[in-house]
Design a protein around this motif. Structure first.
Motif, PDB file in Angstrom:
ATOM      1  N   HIS A  95       0.830  -1.207   0.000  1.00  0.00           N
ATOM      2  CA  HIS A  95       0.000   0.000   0.000  1.00  0.00           C
ATOM      3  C   HIS A  95       0.863   1.255   0.000  1.00  0.00           C
ATOM      4  N   LYS A 143      -7.242   1.664  -5.602  1.00  0.00           N
ATOM      5  CA  LYS A 143      -6.080   1.149  -4.885  1.00  0.00           C
ATOM      6  C   LYS A 143      -5.378   2.254  -4.095  1.00  0.00           C
ATOM      7  N   ALA A 184      -5.324   2.510   0.061  1.00  0.00           N
ATOM      8  CA  ALA A 184      -4.064   2.616   0.800  1.00  0.00           C
ATOM      9  C   ALA A 184      -4.062   3.851   1.692  1.00  0.00           C
TER      10      ALA A 184
END
Length: 717
Positions: A66, A106, A110
């Motif tokens: 992440h 994504k 994160a």
């Protein structure tokens, strides 16, 4: 036609020049490649595996972090993470680098994960990321759409109210105080930021309640890094991890204080599965089997010993027995047999007629044939149940066995139930083979015992007035009533009743159904204190006298057999006369005989030894398979595996190349058979080389250097 040199019978046609293998050269080259591949197959296989591991398996096992999604260093601070996200979002707003919806999801995931202090701590320390399925769901939902259409936030950051629920978190000092003691300890490792731990709260409370009285419990939070690391698993790189996430359950058996002896739970997080795992695997408690109304009599009552109290647990849900019930089944296995029954409304009339059970949950204690079952309706805690077990563990008229003969005061090596100071005491024994006749006699003796103890209506008061000696002895615990299995205890039965006629109607195995006559006899035990003092003060003269009397009886025995009718009054009067005569008459001889020992007779209904061994073996095999599978998965994630495969490929390639190019070695000592055979083979090889030099080449060999084509005229044949 010309002759070939060295071959008088061979000729060549005009213009002939021999060209060897001209047509098959390409085929020979193909065949030459095959031995090479065969010889170096192992190095090629290892190299291929290493290449496949580095290119495919390792990247799949280690997805992008992440931190990589936010383009920051690992373990960056919260300020650096927020700054990185602001830089990316400014590019999106200025349309310089517009992300796709999957890329934005994504990055946003994160950011939300790493800006939560608890989630970031769990992710950094133990790689815990329990919400990762959110990414796949969001990508599938928003594929093909603009990133601005993604609903935010992606993660549920609602504060979890775990502080009040998990208020008793162990500190290192408390952890060391409860682990390694006499009881098993179940530890839950959790995090205040875990949604799974929040959902597990009610299940944990139920588990703690079920384990009350059987095992201790405790909680460890990830903020205690030292304890959490000690309780974590290790991967192939020896890094602490929790493979199945949180919560993680670890059980410490008694006296266990290290990671080598504790056991980790890896199954479903259901109350029934966890409790059964702890009870069976760690505590080694027996299972209490369920029976139907048809199988209860055939498989439970018939299989359990006659001396045992029958304890039946009625359940509405059919769940496994509570751990303290299973603990009682283990602790009281020599006194009671345990069974479980699923309560069904259509069977309620049957259970009421048999045991007076009208609802579930309920527990029934079934004792002698003539005794009304003891029923307890409703739920029980461990302390109340163990009190009931202590109260009802024995039958009202107990069976005389090797395990309880001293406790009942019916053993010449022991003492009276009234204490060591008692000089004379009595044991009234009903003996016979199990059956209706013996059960009837047991009912009579139980009724007599009850009269002598606590029943005082008008008729019985008259009986007591006529026979006060028996009642007095009962109240002083100098008189014990019991029964003996004459079939199983044949030697013991014959020892006390050997003078009777037709003794085999009472003692020994059953031969005929009609030959079953129970009998009543009383054994008077009398201690001689003066003899005991002399024995205690005397010193052994030699090694044999030192062991003499170790197994001898300490009290004399006189046997009286009842020959009257099975009438309550007559039996009471006879017992009272025996007791009165024994207390007053000191003229009886003091005789110590070597009475035979009772044969141990016991049976358990929860599991046989063979079944336990099979279960243990199966459990061990399952654990080994699970351990091997886990190790393989760890090595598939180990970045050292690929270089190791490449190194093994290079080493094996070098070894094979050196073996194939090294000259053959000859034996130096041909004195043994092996050397002689090898020498003969070398001599044969040298003879072949000499012959090859002598024999001229054939037409299939290369053309000799001194050969030339001779011209011939056209008329020659």
């Amino acid at each position: 036609m010309t002759k070939v040199p060295g071959h008088p019978n061979a000729t060549r046609s005009p213009g002939f020049r021999p060209t060897l293998f001209s047509a098959g050269t390409s085929k020979l080259k193909m065949f030459a490649v095959s031995p090479f591949l065969k010889r170096y197959s192992i190095p090629l296989l290892l190299f291929s595996l290493g290449l496949f591991f580095q290119l495919f398996l390792l990247p799949a096992s280690y997805p992008a972090s992440h931190y990589d999604a936010l383009r920051v260093k690992r373990f960056s601070s919260l300020e650096d993470i927020k700054e990185a996200y602001d830089r990316l979002s400014s590019k999106w707003l200025s349309s310089l680098d517009v992300p796709t919806a999957p890329d934005f999801i994504k990055i946003r995931y994160a950011f939300e994960l790493l800006t939560n202090p608890l989630w970031k701590r769990d992710y950094d320390l133990f790689a815990i990321d329990e919400q990762w399925p959110v990414i796949n769901d969001a990508v599938r939902r928003y594929t093909g759409e603009k990133y601005s259409n993604v609903n935010l936030p992606l993660l549920d950051a609602t504060p979890l109210e775990l502080l009040d629920q998990y208020s008793k978190v162990l500190v290192p000092e408390e952890f060391r105080s409860i682990v390694g003691g006499a009881k098993t300890v179940l530890i839950q490792v959790f995090s205040f930021g875990s949604h799974r731990c929040s959902e597990f709260i009610n299940s944990w409370k139920r588990i703690v309640a079920l384990l009350d009285g059987v095992a201790d419990t405790g909680l460890v939070e990830l903020q205690d890094i030292q304890l959490a690391t000690f309780l974590a698993e290790r991967n192939s790189l020896k890094q602490p991890i929790f493979r199945n996430g949180l919560p993680s359950l670890v059980a410490f058996p008694p006296s266990c204080v290290s990671s080598e002896c504790y056991t980790r739970y890896s199954g479903d997080l259901s109350v029934d599965a966890i409790v059964d795992w702890l009870a069976t695997t760690v505590l080694d408690l027996p299972r209490i089997l369920y029976y139907s109304k048809e199988s209860l009599g055939q498989k439970f009552f018939a299989a359990s010993g006659m001396h045992k109290v029958k304890v039946i647990f009625f359940s509405k849900t059919g769940e496994r027995a509570i751990p303290f019930l299973r603990q009682a089944a283990k602790d009281y296995s020599s006194y009671a047999s345990f069974a479980a029954v699923l309560w069904k409304q259509e069977d309620s009339s049957i259970w009421w007629n048999m045991f007076q059970v009208d609802s579930a949950p309920a527990i029934v204690f079934i004792k002698d044939p003539s005794v009304i079952p003891v029923v307890h309706h409703g739920n029980l805690n461990s302390s109340l149940f163990f009190e009931l077990m202590e109260k009802h563990k024995n039958q009202e008229l107990p069976q005389l066995r090797s395990a309880n003969s001293l406790e009942l005061g019916c053993d010449a090596k022991g003492f009276s139930r009234a204490g060591d100071h008692t000089e004379t005491w009595y044991c009234a024994i009903v003996v016979g083979r199990p059956g209706p006749a013996l059960n009837k006699m047991r009912e009579t003796m139980h009724r007599i015992q009850k009269i002598l103890i606590d029943d005082f209506d008008a008729n019985e008061e008259k009986i007591l007035a006529k026979s006060p000696a028996a009642a007095t002895a009962m109240k002083q615990k100098r008189l014990t009533f019991t029964w003996l299995d004459g079939g199983a205890q044949k030697v013991y039965c014959l020892f006390y009743l050997h003078k009777l006629d037709n003794i085999y109607e009472t003692c020994g195995p059953r031969e005929y159904e009609s030959n079953n006559v129970p009998r009543l006899f009383i054994v008077r035990y009398k201690r001689n204190s003066s003899v005991d003092v002399l024995k205690a003060n005397s010193k052994p003269n030699n090694i044999w006298s030192a062991f003499e009397g170790e197994d001898s009886n300490l009290a004399s025995q006189i046997v009286a057999v009842y020959n009257g009718s099975v009438d309550t009054r007559e039996v009471i009067q006879w017992i009272s006369w025996i007791v009165e005569d024994g207390d007053k008459n000191n003229m009886h001889p003091y005789f110590i005989g070597a009475a035979p020992a009772l044969i141990p007779e016991d049976s358990t209904t929860f599991a046989s030894k063979s079944a336990q061994n099979v279960f243990t073996a199966g459990k061990g095999i399952k654990n080994k398979v699970h351990g091997i599978t886990t190790s393989i998965l760890d090595y598939l994630r180990d970045p050292r595996t690929g270089p190791f495969l490449f190194l093994a490929a290079c080493i094996s390639f070098g070894i094979i190349w050196m073996q194939s190019n090294s000259p053959p070695t000859e034996p130096t000592k041909p004195d043994c058979d092996g050397g002689r055979i090898a020498g003969e083979r070398n001599q044969s090889h040298r003879r072949k080389e000499v012959l090859n030099k002598i024999i001229p080449p054939s037409i299939t060999d290369e053309e000799p250097k001194d050969a030339h084509q001779m011209l011939s005229d056209s008329n020659s044949d």
